[in-house]
Design a protein around this motif. Structure first.
Motif, PDB file in Angstrom:
ATOM      1  N   ASP A  20       0.836  -1.204   0.000  1.00  0.00           N
ATOM      2  CA  ASP A  20       0.000   0.000   0.000  1.00  0.00           C
ATOM      3  C   ASP A  20       0.868   1.250   0.000  1.00  0.00           C
ATOM      4  OD1 ASP A  20      -2.196  -1.640   0.108  1.00  0.00           O
ATOM      5  OD2 ASP A  20      -2.650  -1.243   2.221  1.00  0.00           O
ATOM      6  N   ALA A  31     -10.455   7.669  -7.704  1.00  0.00           N
ATOM      7  CA  ALA A  31     -10.502   7.424  -9.142  1.00  0.00           C
ATOM      8  C   ALA A  31     -10.670   8.772  -9.834  1.00  0.00           C
ATOM      9  CB  ALA A  31     -11.654   6.495  -9.484  1.00  0.00           C
ATOM     10  N   GLU A  80      -8.931   2.930  -1.835  1.00  0.00           N
ATOM     11  CA  GLU A  80     -10.069   3.783  -2.144  1.00  0.00           C
ATOM     12  C   GLU A  80     -11.086   3.738  -1.012  1.00  0.00           C
ATOM     13  OE1 GLU A  80     -12.835   4.847  -6.041  1.00  0.00           O
ATOM     14  OE2 GLU A  80     -11.850   2.891  -5.924  1.00  0.00           O
ATOM     15  N   LEU A 103      -5.878  -1.197  -4.777  1.00  0.00           N
ATOM     16  CA  LEU A 103      -6.539   0.068  -5.078  1.00  0.00           C
ATOM     17  C   LEU A 103      -7.925   0.128  -4.451  1.00  0.00           C
ATOM     18  CD1 LEU A 103      -5.381   0.507  -8.765  1.00  0.00           C
ATOM     19  CD2 LEU A 103      -4.843   2.034  -6.860  1.00  0.00           C
ATOM     20  N   VAL A 117      -7.057   7.045  -1.805  1.00  0.00           N
ATOM     21  CA  VAL A 117      -6.927   7.304  -3.237  1.00  0.00           C
ATOM     22  C   VAL A 117      -8.302   7.594  -3.824  1.00  0.00           C
ATOM     23  CG1 VAL A 117      -4.884   5.815  -3.443  1.00  0.00           C
ATOM     24  CG2 VAL A 117      -7.157   4.899  -3.993  1.00  0.00           C
ATOM     25  N   LEU A 158       2.189   7.054  -6.537  1.00  0.00           N
ATOM     26  CA  LEU A 158       1.161   8.004  -6.964  1.00  0.00           C
ATOM     27  C   LEU A 158       1.560   9.442  -6.623  1.00  0.00           C
ATOM     28  CD1 LEU A 158      -2.017   5.998  -5.930  1.00  0.00           C
ATOM     29  CD2 LEU A 158      -1.364   6.614  -8.266  1.00  0.00           C
ATOM     30  N   TYR A 201      -5.914   6.577 -11.100  1.00  0.00           N
ATOM     31  CA  TYR A 201      -6.060   6.793  -9.665  1.00  0.00           C
ATOM     32  C   TYR A 201      -5.019   7.811  -9.196  1.00  0.00           C
ATOM     33  CZ  TYR A 201      -8.900   2.565  -9.800  1.00  0.00           C
ATOM     34  OH  TYR A 201      -9.860   1.641 -10.093  1.00  0.00           O
ATOM     35  N   ILE A 246       0.522   0.751 -12.028  1.00  0.00           N
ATOM     36  CA  ILE A 246       0.896   0.526 -10.635  1.00  0.00           C
ATOM     37  C   ILE A 246       1.409  -0.902 -10.456  1.00  0.00           C
ATOM     38  CG2 ILE A 246      -0.030   0.289  -8.294  1.00  0.00           C
ATOM     39  CD1 ILE A 246      -1.863   2.652  -8.938  1.00  0.00           C
ATOM     40  N   ALA A 281       2.624   1.853  -3.321  1.00  0.00           N
ATOM     41  CA  ALA A 281       1.714   2.394  -4.337  1.00  0.00           C
ATOM     42  C   ALA A 281       1.411   3.863  -4.081  1.00  0.00           C
ATOM     43  CB  ALA A 281       0.423   1.574  -4.353  1.00  0.00           C
ATOM     44  N   ARG A 291      -4.221   1.093 -12.948  1.00  0.00           N
ATOM     45  CA  ARG A 291      -3.968  -0.148 -12.209  1.00  0.00           C
ATOM     46  C   ARG A 291      -2.829  -0.919 -12.843  1.00  0.00           C
ATOM     47  NH1 ARG A 291      -7.793  -5.041 -13.416  1.00  0.00           N
ATOM     48  NH2 ARG A 291      -6.616  -4.659 -15.325  1.00  0.00           N
ATOM     49  N   ALA A 316      -3.022  -5.804  -7.562  1.00  0.00           N
ATOM     50  CA  ALA A 316      -3.083  -4.350  -7.716  1.00  0.00           C
ATOM     51  C   ALA A 316      -4.518  -3.854  -7.615  1.00  0.00           C
ATOM     52  CB  ALA A 316      -2.456  -3.936  -9.044  1.00  0.00           C
ATOM     53  N   SER A 317      -5.459  -4.605  -8.166  1.00  0.00           N
ATOM     54  CA  SER A 317      -6.870  -4.220  -8.088  1.00  0.00           C
ATOM     55  C   SER A 317      -7.351  -4.242  -6.641  1.00  0.00           C
ATOM     56  CB  SER A 317      -7.721  -5.161  -8.947  1.00  0.00           C
ATOM     57  OG  SER A 317      -7.403  -5.028 -10.309  1.00  0.00           O
TER      58      SER A 317
END
Length: 403
Positions: free
Chosen positions: A19, A63, A56, A52, A61, A26, A78, A37, A22, A34, A48-49
């Motif tokens: 986390d 979108a 989120e 995110l 994060v 960002l 993202y 990343i 990532a 995605r 990765a999905s």
């Protein structure tokens, strides 16, 4: 243990590490898909999905938009949620306090300047700090409780052993032994205090000329002459916080100053500080000396001298470069840094011309030969360093998903 953050190697800790990686990507690269990343972190598309989705849901994060102009379907982008956290910084000087608030991405969202003329007491200092912070918070459209952390930059340094401000007798009202306790009671967030020149070094290391360097010295010359020492990637503050107070350094070419803390000056300050430049200009017969505060006059004289190729202005620049190199020679002989960053208006106004003269002189005076560069962070560098310092600690707290 139930409720603990986990131990190294456990799924919770590994997820938190992914986390954070990532989130840092960002921050560094802006909106990412995605797929991108996943490639940058080495994670699979499903992982990765999940990452995110988790970030989120945590509000870390957002979108934002989609990729365009590429073959195939557009991909969701993202970015770090700017409103995930806020941090504040204060730059304190005898005549004013400048405050700013930044969102977690580092963007300044509100600022405020509070004049602080005349005599001050500890009580008035507390009021001024809270008023300056409140002004920046209101300018950002926030409430004070929205700010996670505050870093205050001052001349001198608070002695970690006594809590008293040292090396800054010119900052009235800040020397009460109870001041830090009174500020802590008045402010609803964690507060850290740092020397102003150290914060300039933080700004240069994170954003400017010292990026990627673990060992460097930053020489500052504006209202006062000082240095920041970064060794092994960390600021070296010394036993009393006074590491880098090089204005007190005895140097050849200047009378020996005794009781330096009472005089709030020393040999290097007298030889090469901003206040010495207008006097040097008079000695060289320069008549059009700018009026106003000596730091501004010094910067204007140095800038004008850097544009001249001959005459008394160029002689001023050569003499100034020799004086700067005289003190720097002691620093580099002891520390042997990889890099020296020149910062503060009385140095940056001379640009590459002054830098080259100081470099040449230093190579004659010291066995060590570090590379000299002019600082990149010239717009409110103390305040920028305070914000960067506050943001680093805030991100460590807010981006920790292992809890």
């Amino acid at each position: 243990m139930a409720g603990s953050a986990g131990t190294p190697g456990t799924p919770r800790v590994l997820r938190a590490m992914n986390d954070r990686a990532a989130l840092d990507l960002l921050l560094a690269h802006g909106p990412l898909s995605r797929t991108r990343i996943g490639k940058l972190t080495g994670l699979s598309k499903p992982t990765a999905s999940q990452l995110l989705a988790r970030l989120e849901a945590a509000g870390l994060v957002l979108a934002t938009g989609t990729t365009e102009g590429r073959p195939g379907p557009n991909a969701q982008l993202y970015e770090v949620n700017p409103a995930a956290a806020y941090a504040a910084g204060l730059d304190v000087a005898p005549e004013r306090i400048v405050a700013a608030v930044a969102d977690v991405t580092g963007r300044t969202v509100g600022s405020y300047e509070l004049p602080t003329p005349g005599r001050q007491s500890a009580r008035s200092v507390v009021r001024q700090v809270t008023d300056a912070l409140e002004g920046a918070v209101k300018a950002a459209g926030l409430a004070r409780d929205d700010v996670h952390r505050l870093v205050i930059g001052t001349p001198g340094a608070f002695d970690p052993n006594t809590g008293r401000l040292r090396y800054a007798s010119h900052l009235p009202g800040w020397h009460s032994p109870s001041l830090l306790d009174e500020l802590a009671a008045a402010l609803p967030m964690p507060v850290e205090y740092e020397n102003d020149v150290n914060l300039v070094a933080v700004a240069e290391q994170r954003l400017g000329a010292a990026r990627g360097h673990e060992d460097f010295v930053l020489l500052w010359n504006e209202g006062g002459l000082g240095a920041a020492l970064v060794l092994g990637g960390r600021l070296h503050r010394g036993w009393t916080g006074g590491a880098g107070e090089v204005g007190f350094l005895p140097v050849p070419g200047a009378p020996l100053v005794r009781q330096v803390t009472r005089a709030n000056s020393g040999g290097y300050q007298e030889l090469a500080g901003s206040q010495a430049i207008p006097q040097l200009a008079r000695e060289l017969g320069i008549e059009d000396i700018p009026s106003g505060p000596y730091a501004e006059a010094a910067a204007a004289l140095v800038g004008r001298a850097a544009a001249e190729e001959r005459g008394p202005h160029r002689e001023l620049l050569r003499t100034y470069a020799t004086r700067l190199a005289t003190g720097l020679a002691s620093l580099v002989s002891v520390l042997d840094p990889e890099l020296v960053v020149l910062s503060g208006a009385s140095l940056t106004s001379g640009g590459e011309v002054l830098r080259g003269l100081v470099q040449a002189e230093l190579e004659e005076l010291a066995a060590a030969r570090p590379r000299l560069v002019v600082g990149d962070v010239t717009a409110q560098p103390v305040l920028r360093g305070a914000l960067e310092s506050a943001l680093a600690a805030t991100r460590d707290e807010v981006f920790d998903t292992s809890r």
